[in-house]
Design an enzyme around this catalytic site. Structure first.
Site, mmCIF file in Angstrom:
data_model
loop_
_atom_site.group_PDB
_atom_site.id
_atom_site.type_symbol
_atom_site.label_atom_id
_atom_site.label_comp_id
_atom_site.label_asym_id
_atom_site.label_seq_id
_atom_site.Cartn_x
_atom_site.Cartn_y
_atom_site.Cartn_z
ATOM 1 N N ASP A 29 22.845 13.118 42.258
ATOM 2 C CA ASP A 29 23.877 13.010 43.304
ATOM 3 C C ASP A 29 24.034 11.569 43.775
ATOM 4 O O ASP A 29 25.009 11.243 44.466
ATOM 5 C CB ASP A 29 23.486 13.864 44.513
ATOM 6 C CG ASP A 29 24.365 15.094 44.676
ATOM 7 O OD1 ASP A 29 25.501 15.075 44.169
ATOM 8 O OD2 ASP A 29 23.902 16.053 45.312
ATOM 9 N N GLN A 88 22.039 20.777 47.746
ATOM 10 C CA GLN A 88 23.399 20.942 48.265
ATOM 11 C C GLN A 88 23.427 20.658 49.764
ATOM 12 O O GLN A 88 22.565 21.119 50.510
ATOM 13 C CB GLN A 88 23.894 22.369 47.960
ATOM 14 C CG GLN A 88 25.331 22.643 48.343
ATOM 15 C CD GLN A 88 26.338 21.818 47.541
ATOM 16 O OE1 GLN A 88 26.094 21.436 46.401
ATOM 17 N NE2 GLN A 88 27.486 21.543 48.139
ATOM 18 N N LYS A 107 29.283 24.592 40.125
ATOM 19 C CA LYS A 107 28.409 23.646 39.429
ATOM 20 C C LYS A 107 27.586 24.365 38.364
ATOM 21 O O LYS A 107 27.451 23.869 37.240
ATOM 22 C CB LYS A 107 27.488 22.936 40.442
ATOM 23 C CG LYS A 107 28.227 21.961 41.349
ATOM 24 C CD LYS A 107 27.362 21.417 42.477
ATOM 25 C CE LYS A 107 28.189 20.550 43.425
ATOM 26 N NZ LYS A 107 27.448 20.017 44.576
HETATM 27 N N1 GUN Z 1 28.285 18.697 49.794
HETATM 28 C C1 GUN Z 1 29.560 18.224 49.737
HETATM 29 N N2 GUN Z 1 29.684 17.376 48.684
HETATM 30 C C2 GUN Z 1 28.479 17.323 48.078
HETATM 31 C C3 GUN Z 1 27.979 16.624 46.938
HETATM 32 O O1 GUN Z 1 28.680 15.873 46.249
HETATM 33 N N3 GUN Z 1 26.678 16.860 46.634
HETATM 34 C C4 GUN Z 1 25.887 17.665 47.375
HETATM 35 N N4 GUN Z 1 24.617 17.799 47.014
HETATM 36 N N5 GUN Z 1 26.312 18.317 48.430
HETATM 37 C C5 GUN Z 1 27.606 18.155 48.777
#
Ligand code: GUN
Length: 281
Positions: free
Chosen positions: A117, A94, A50
């Protein structure tokens, strides 16, 4: 006949190139704050992807790496600080979080307008109400974008989603319902799963079990979306047995190179949208 590949890597690259061009034309840079708690190796890999993707398109990214013993109060203090910072447009925590932290409580602390998100309950509610102002979670948004490259009108199609997670299964089910699909949400307690899946014009596998979906789950000419990223001794495997499924389906996403790159592209898009909204007033 062999299915055509839904190439998420290529579409994600196109979206990133277009975003980069748009961001070059803006006065300031959008900024994303990423919070990672503990040292889950998979989360570390996702966060690094990311960060890299943000930097490539001109989004500033600041990552806060916190130890796994951080308290909810301390984490909430950091979120408040980022909520109140005019430089920060998007905040991402996350997942998964260590067990002592309640993810719903933490995610609800993020200002909905910075919730790139799309996990805040307000954004969940806005999706159910079909409000265009909702931030849509990145993986479900990427899945719909991929499906739309090959089918614009999904009205009346049978969609089966295997998995009912807050991150993928539930939001993608609502998005498909909003497109007038007849949606079935299957999960670990579902009986006669393969029978149900066999009726699916669109099958979304978000199970977390390598090669769980086999040929006998698949309706001829179905669109198959594989959300799984399972690390096995034979490398990374999806939730779908690809070779079998691709003999029956019309379109299928590969793993890797399908849904994964789209998730990141949608995070960039949501961050850019947050930036635009916050600078519009
Ligand atoms: N963990 C697995 N997928 C995601 C996601 O799309 N966003 C976040 N913040 N954590 C994750």
């Amino acid at each position: 006949m062999t299915a055509q590949i839904l190439d998420g890597k290529q579409l994600a690259q196109q979206i990133r190139t277009e975003l980069k061009q748009k961001i070059t034309l803006t006065q300031a840079s959008p900024e994303l704050a990423v919070i990672i708690v503990g040292n889950d190796p998979a989360s570390e890999i996702y966060v690094r992807s990311k960060e890299k993707a943000c930097q490539e398109v001109g989004i500033k990214v600041e990552t806060f790496r916190l130890t796994s013993d951080i308290s909810a109060e301390e984490l909430n203090e950091l979120i408040d600080l980022l909520n109140n910072s005019s430089a920060v447009n998007g905040i991402l925590v996350q997942l998964p979080l260590p067990r002592h932290l309640n993810p719903q409580e933490i995610l609800t602390r993020i200002k909905p307008e910075k919730d790139v998100d799309g996990f805040h309950p307000l954004n969940t509610g806005l999706i159910i109400q079909k409000q265009p102002s909702a931030f849509i979670p990145c993986t479900p948004k990427g899945i719909l974008r991929l499906i739309h490259t090959v089918k614009q009108d999904l009205s009346g199609l049978n969609a089966v989603v295997i998995g009912r997670s807050q991150v993928v299964g539930l939001p993608v089910s609502h998005l498909l319902l909003n497109e007038n699909c007849t949606v079935t949400i299957a999960h670990s307690k579902t009986k006669n799963l393969s029978e149900i899946c066999k009726k699916a014009d669109i099958l979304i596998a978000s199970v977390g079990k390598p090669e769980f979906v086999t040929e006998d789950f698949i309706k001829p000419d179905a669109i198959i979306i594989d959300v799984g990223i399972n690390r096995t001794n034979d490398g990374i495997k999806g939730d779908v047995k690809y070779n079998e499924a691709s003999e029956k389906a019309s379109y299928i996403t590969p793993v890797p190179g399908g849904v994964g790159p789209m998730t990141i592209a949608m995070l960039l898009e949501n961050t850019y949208e947050a930036f635009l909204k916050q600078n519009r007033s």
